[in-house]
Design a protein around this motif. Structure first.
Motif, PDB file in Angstrom:
ATOM      1  N   GLU A   1       0.839  -1.199   0.000  1.00 26.42           N
ATOM      2  CA  GLU A   1       0.000   0.000   0.000  1.00 26.42           C
ATOM      3  C   GLU A   1       0.874   1.250   0.000  1.00 26.42           C
ATOM      4  O   GLU A   1       0.587   2.226  -0.713  1.00 26.42           O
ATOM      5  CB  GLU A   1      -0.904  -0.007   1.237  1.00 26.42           C
TER       6      GLU A   1
ATOM      7  N   ASN B   1       2.460   1.718  -3.435  1.00 26.17           N
ATOM      8  CA  ASN B   1       1.524   2.314  -4.402  1.00 26.17           C
ATOM      9  C   ASN B   1       1.361   3.809  -4.172  1.00 26.17           C
ATOM     10  O   ASN B   1       1.243   4.587  -5.134  1.00 26.17           O
ATOM     11  CB  ASN B   1       0.163   1.618  -4.327  1.00 26.17           C
ATOM     12  N   ALA B   2       1.365   4.229  -2.901  1.00 26.76           N
ATOM     13  CA  ALA B   2       1.258   5.659  -2.602  1.00 26.76           C
ATOM     14  C   ALA B   2       2.491   6.412  -3.107  1.00 26.76           C
ATOM     15  O   ALA B   2       2.377   7.512  -3.651  1.00 26.76           O
ATOM     16  CB  ALA B   2       1.087   5.865  -1.093  1.00 26.76           C
TER      17      ALA B   2
ATOM     18  N   GLU C   1       4.426   5.494  -5.584  1.00 25.39           N
ATOM     19  CA  GLU C   1       4.350   5.492  -7.051  1.00 25.39           C
ATOM     20  C   GLU C   1       3.403   6.585  -7.543  1.00 25.39           C
ATOM     21  O   GLU C   1       3.719   7.317  -8.497  1.00 25.39           O
ATOM     22  CB  GLU C   1       3.888   4.117  -7.542  1.00 25.39           C
ATOM     23  N   ALA C   2       2.263   6.713  -6.895  1.00 26.42           N
ATOM     24  CA  ALA C   2       1.304   7.745  -7.288  1.00 26.42           C
ATOM     25  C   ALA C   2       1.895   9.136  -7.108  1.00 26.42           C
ATOM     26  O   ALA C   2       1.725  10.018  -7.960  1.00 26.42           O
ATOM     27  CB  ALA C   2       0.017   7.598  -6.480  1.00 26.42           C
ATOM     28  N   ALA C   3       2.603   9.334  -5.990  1.00 27.38           N
ATOM     29  CA  ALA C   3       3.205  10.640  -5.720  1.00 27.38           C
ATOM     30  C   ALA C   3       4.278  10.997  -6.744  1.00 27.38           C
ATOM     31  O   ALA C   3       4.490  12.176  -7.047  1.00 27.38           O
ATOM     32  CB  ALA C   3       3.799  10.648  -4.314  1.00 27.38           C
ATOM     33  N   ARG C   4       4.951   9.980  -7.284  1.00 24.94           N
ATOM     34  CA  ARG C   4       6.019  10.211  -8.263  1.00 24.94           C
ATOM     35  C   ARG C   4       5.536  10.132  -9.702  1.00 24.94           C
ATOM     36  O   ARG C   4       6.347  10.240 -10.631  1.00 24.94           O
ATOM     37  CB  ARG C   4       7.140   9.183  -8.041  1.00 24.94           C
ATOM     38  N   GLY C   5       4.253   9.879  -9.885  1.00 29.95           N
ATOM     39  CA  GLY C   5       3.723   9.773 -11.241  1.00 29.95           C
ATOM     40  C   GLY C   5       4.137   8.500 -11.951  1.00 29.95           C
ATOM     41  O   GLY C   5       4.192   8.453 -13.185  1.00 29.95           O
TER      42      GLY C   5
ATOM     43  N   PRO D   1       3.608   4.322 -12.809  1.00 25.62           N
ATOM     44  CA  PRO D   1       2.504   3.361 -12.898  1.00 25.62           C
ATOM     45  C   PRO D   1       2.397   2.535 -11.614  1.00 25.62           C
ATOM     46  O   PRO D   1       3.405   2.246 -10.958  1.00 25.62           O
ATOM     47  CB  PRO D   1       2.906   2.466 -14.085  1.00 25.62           C
ATOM     48  N   ALA D   2       1.181   2.166 -11.282  1.00 26.06           N
ATOM     49  CA  ALA D   2       0.968   1.338 -10.096  1.00 26.06           C
ATOM     50  C   ALA D   2       1.756   0.048 -10.208  1.00 26.06           C
ATOM     51  O   ALA D   2       1.879  -0.539 -11.282  1.00 26.06           O
ATOM     52  CB  ALA D   2      -0.523   1.038  -9.928  1.00 26.06           C
TER      53      ALA D   2
END
Length: 212
Positions: free
Chosen positions: A23, A26-27, A29-33, A35-36
């Motif tokens: 989890e 994934n957070a 990855e999202a913050a860095r742009g 892919p999940a």
């Protein structure tokens, strides 16, 4: 009466006693742009000899991991440092799992089987809390100390030797199927942990023991 079919219950730590680090990955990855599941894909490349595997066996230190992981990420077209990943791997302690461990150890041998690293960047308070939970186990088998890691069969063999248990009389909980496969091949009864409630239901049924 607890089941007499087993002598020991063996537990993974991250994703079992702690909430899953995926989890947090994934957070990040999202913050860095990114892919999940980018981090999981990087770690799936050459899984027995990549940066993560070598770090967990203490073959490289944090600086070495930082550089090696960054190179592996770059080879797949991503920019991500190893230190940034290590900084978010700490899951939250699941108190219901700790309570279950305390109840289990009244009747069975227990051990923690964990892939870990020498420098996780954890703060002092968090490290102390984790240390208190680790002290609940009868034995702790750490990849960074024994020079082997899950899913290498030797890791499980060493764990059973340390605990003093026939694998056919052990239950093993892990959140990763790849880590359960070698344990099952040795004869262990395995539980894939998708969540605390699900894992405890299955363990209670196997042991015929109330854990909550």
């Amino acid at each position: 009466m607890p089941s007499r079919d087993f002598d020991a219950v063996l537990w993974d730590f991250g994703g079992v006693i702690l909430s899953s680090p995926f989890e947090a990955f994934n957070a990040l990855e999202a913050a860095r742009g990114l892919p999940a599941n980018t981090i999981r894909r990087i770690n799936a490349e050459n899984p027995d000899a990549n940066a993560w595997a070598r770090f967990e066996r203490s073959e490289i230190d944090l600086d070495g991991f930082d550089e090696a992981f960054a190179a592996e990420a770059r080879a797949l077209g991503h920019e991500l440092r190893g230190r940034d990943v290590v900084a978010v791997i700490h899951g939250a302690i699941r108190p219901e799992m700790v309570e279950a461990l305390r109840r289990v150890k009244r009747h069975y041998k227990t051990a923690c089987l964990t892939n870990n690293v020498n420098d996780s960047g954890a703060g002092e308070v968090y490290a102390a809390e984790v240390g208190q939970v680790m002290a609940e186990f009868g034995a702790v088998i750490e990849s960074r100390r024994v020079g082997a890691r899950k899913p290498e069969p030797r890791f499980y063999e060493m764990a059973c030797e340390i605990v003093g248990v026939d694998p056919r009389r052990a239950v093993y909980l892990d959140d990763l199927g790849i880590n359960l496969k070698p344990a099952r091949a040795m004869g262990m009864t395995t539980i894939k942990v998708d969540g605390a409630d699900q894992a405890l239901r299955e363990l209670e049924a196997i042991l015929d023991l109330s854990l909550r």
